[in-house]
Write an enzyme that holds these catalytic residues in place. Structure first.
Site, short mmCIF file in Angstrom:
data_model
loop_
_atom_site.label_atom_id
_atom_site.label_comp_id
_atom_site.label_asym_id
_atom_site.label_seq_id
_atom_site.Cartn_x
_atom_site.Cartn_y
_atom_site.Cartn_z
N LYS A 35 77.44 50.64 16.80
CA LYS A 35 76.65 49.43 17.04
C LYS A 35 77.01 48.38 15.99
O LYS A 35 77.66 48.68 14.98
CB LYS A 35 75.16 49.76 16.98
CG LYS A 35 74.69 50.25 15.61
CD LYS A 35 73.21 50.58 15.63
CE LYS A 35 72.76 51.07 14.25
NZ LYS A 35 71.32 51.36 14.22
N TYR A 253 77.78 25.30 -8.34
CA TYR A 253 76.53 24.63 -7.97
C TYR A 253 75.40 25.01 -8.94
O TYR A 253 75.25 26.18 -9.32
CB TYR A 253 76.11 25.02 -6.55
CG TYR A 253 76.93 24.36 -5.47
CD1 TYR A 253 76.95 22.99 -5.32
CD2 TYR A 253 77.67 25.13 -4.56
CE1 TYR A 253 77.68 22.38 -4.30
CE2 TYR A 253 78.40 24.55 -3.55
CZ TYR A 253 78.40 23.18 -3.43
OH TYR A 253 79.13 22.57 -2.43
#
Length: 358
Positions: A35, A253
Site C-alpha cells: 500500500k 530562512y
C-alpha cells in the site's frame, strides 16, 4: 535527468528481507503489503521484484489494486480496507481482488451487486485495535447471515495494536480473543504484520502480512533484528553549491543556524517538496562522500544546507546520502520526531525511483 536527486531501490535487499521474514514463519504464507506505493518504494517495482516469490500482495484501497492490474500484475491482491463504495464490489470481482470486509454495510453491497458471483471475501475482526472490524460476536453472526456470499476460503483477519512492544500484554489479550472465535469457525487466519511476525510467534497464521520489514526499517522498539535486514531505499542528492561563511553569520530562512567558526556550507539539491522532512533540526546527519555532516539551517522546499567544514574535500556534484544503506532511516526519523513509515511514504513523486540489482 537534470539533477541527481534519486531514490535508489535496492532489489536484492527487498528479496533478502522477504526471505528473512518468511524464514521466521515457515508454516505461514507471507503476503507483502505494498500500500501507499509500497511505502514509497514503488508498488509496481516491488511487485515485479517479488513476482516469483511472494504468493500475494496487499494494498489499502481498490485504486491501488487497479493500478497493479493495469501494470500487468496478475498475482492475488488483497484490499485491506475493502470497498469504500458499492461499485467497488463489481471492480473487485472483475479484477479478481479479495476484499477484507469490516462492516455489514459492505457485505450488503456485495450481496446486492454480486449475489451469485461475489469476489473473494476476508472478514476483519476487531480484537482491540478499535479502528476497523466487527466484534467477534458480530463476525460470528455475519458468517451465518451472509453464508451465500462468504465462501469456505474466507480468512479471518485481525490487527495487533502494540506488537512492536513485546512487553505489552495487550497483544496476548488480542490473540486470546481471536483464538476463541477461530476455534468456533475453523477458518484460516491472518494476524501478523511485520512486528508481530518478528516478536510474536503465536501470531503466525495461515497468512502473515509484512510491509516495513521487507523494506529494511525497524518496526520494533529495539534494534535487535536490524542486522538481519538491509535498507531497501537510499535517498540521495548532490551538492549544487559551496560557500564559506564567517563566524557569526547565519544560514537559511529565519537565521535558524549561526556559524560558531568560519564554516564551509554545502547546498544540497533536495528539500521538503521532495519529501525530506522540513522539521529535521540543525545537526541532523547526512553523508557527504561517506562522511557525516550536520544539517545547518532550515530545510527549504527544494534545497537544504549542510555544514561540511569537517567532511574532507567536498566538490560540487558530490553525492549526498540522506538515508539508506549507510545511514539508517530510523536515525533520521528519530531526529525528525516521527517514524520511518512516514519518511518513506512522503518521498515525492518528483524523485525518480531507480531500481538496482547488485
Amino acid at each position: 535527468m537534470s539533477r541527481q536527486t534519486q531514490a535508489i531501490i535496492h532489489a536484492d535487499a527487498i528479496i533478502h528481507n522477504f526471505d528473512y521474514m518468511c524464514r521466521l514463519a515457515p508454516q505461514s504464507r507471507t503476503m507483502v503489503v505494498i500500500k501507499a506505493d509500497a511505502y514509497g518504494h514503488g508498488a509496481i517495482n516491488v511487485a515485479r521484484i517479488l513476482r516469483n516469490k511472494a504468493p500475494a500482495f496487499a494494498v489499502a484501497i481498490t485504486e491501488e489494486a487497479i493500478k497493479l492490474r493495469e501494470a500487468g500484475i496478475d498475482a492475488p491482491i488483497v484490499v485491506l480496507e475493502g470497498p469504500h463504495q458499492e461499485k467497488e464490489c463489481l471492480q473487485a470481482r472483475d479484477e479478481n481482488l479479495t476484499i477484507v470486509v469490516h462492516d455489514t454495510t459492505q457485505l450488503e453491497w456485495v450481496k446486492k451487486q454480486t449475489p451469485t458471483d461475489p469476489p473473494g471475501i476476508w472478514l476483519k475482526v476487531d480484537t482491540g485495535m478499535h479502528r476497523l472490524g466487527m466484534t467477534p460476536e458480530d463476525a460470528q453472526r455475519a458468517l451465518t447471515q451472509y453464508r451465500q456470499i462468504i465462501g469456505d476460503d474466507c480468512v479471518l483477519v485481525t490487527h495487533m495494536a502494540s506488537a512492536d512492544d513485546t512487553d505489552n500484554p495487550a497483544t496476548a489479550h488480542q490473540l486470546d480473543a481471536f483464538a476463541r472465535l477461530v476455534a468456533q469457525t475453523g477458518l484460516a487466519v491472518s494476524i501478523a504484520n511485520s512486528p508481530a511476525t518478528l516478536g510474536w510467534p503465536a501470531s503466525h497464521g495461515d497468512w502473515n502480512r509484512v510491509g516495513l520489514g521487507v523494506f529494511g526499517s525497524n518496526p520494533m522498539r529495539d534494534d535487535a533484528y536490524l542486522s538481519c535486514v538491509q535498507p531497501a531505499m537510499t535517498l540521495r542528492a548532490s551538492v549544487i553549491a559551496l560557500r564559506t561563511v564567517k563566524a557569526g553569520e547565519y544560514v537559511g530562512y529565519g537565521q535558524a543556524w549561526q556559524a560558531q567558526t568560519d564554516s564551509v556550507i554545502a547546498t544540497i539539491g533536495i528539500g521538503y517538496a521532495d519529501g525530506y522532512p522540513r522539521h529535521c533540526p540543525n545537526g541532523t546527519p547526512v553523508l557527504v562522500n561517506g562522511q557525516r555532516a550536520p544539517l545547518a539551517g532550515r530545510v527549504s522546499m527544494d534545497m537544504l544546507t549542510v555544514d561540511v567544514t569537517h567532511a574532507g574535500k567536498v566538490q560540487i556534484g558530490d553525492f549526498v546520502e540522506l538515508w539508506g544503506e549507510n545511514l539508517r532511516i530510523d536515525e533520521i526519523a528519530a531526529c525528525a520526531g516521527t517514524i520511518s513509515y512516514e519518511l518513506m511514504t512522503r518521498v515525492s513523486p518528483r524523485v525518480p525511483r531507480v531500481v538496482r540489482y547488485r
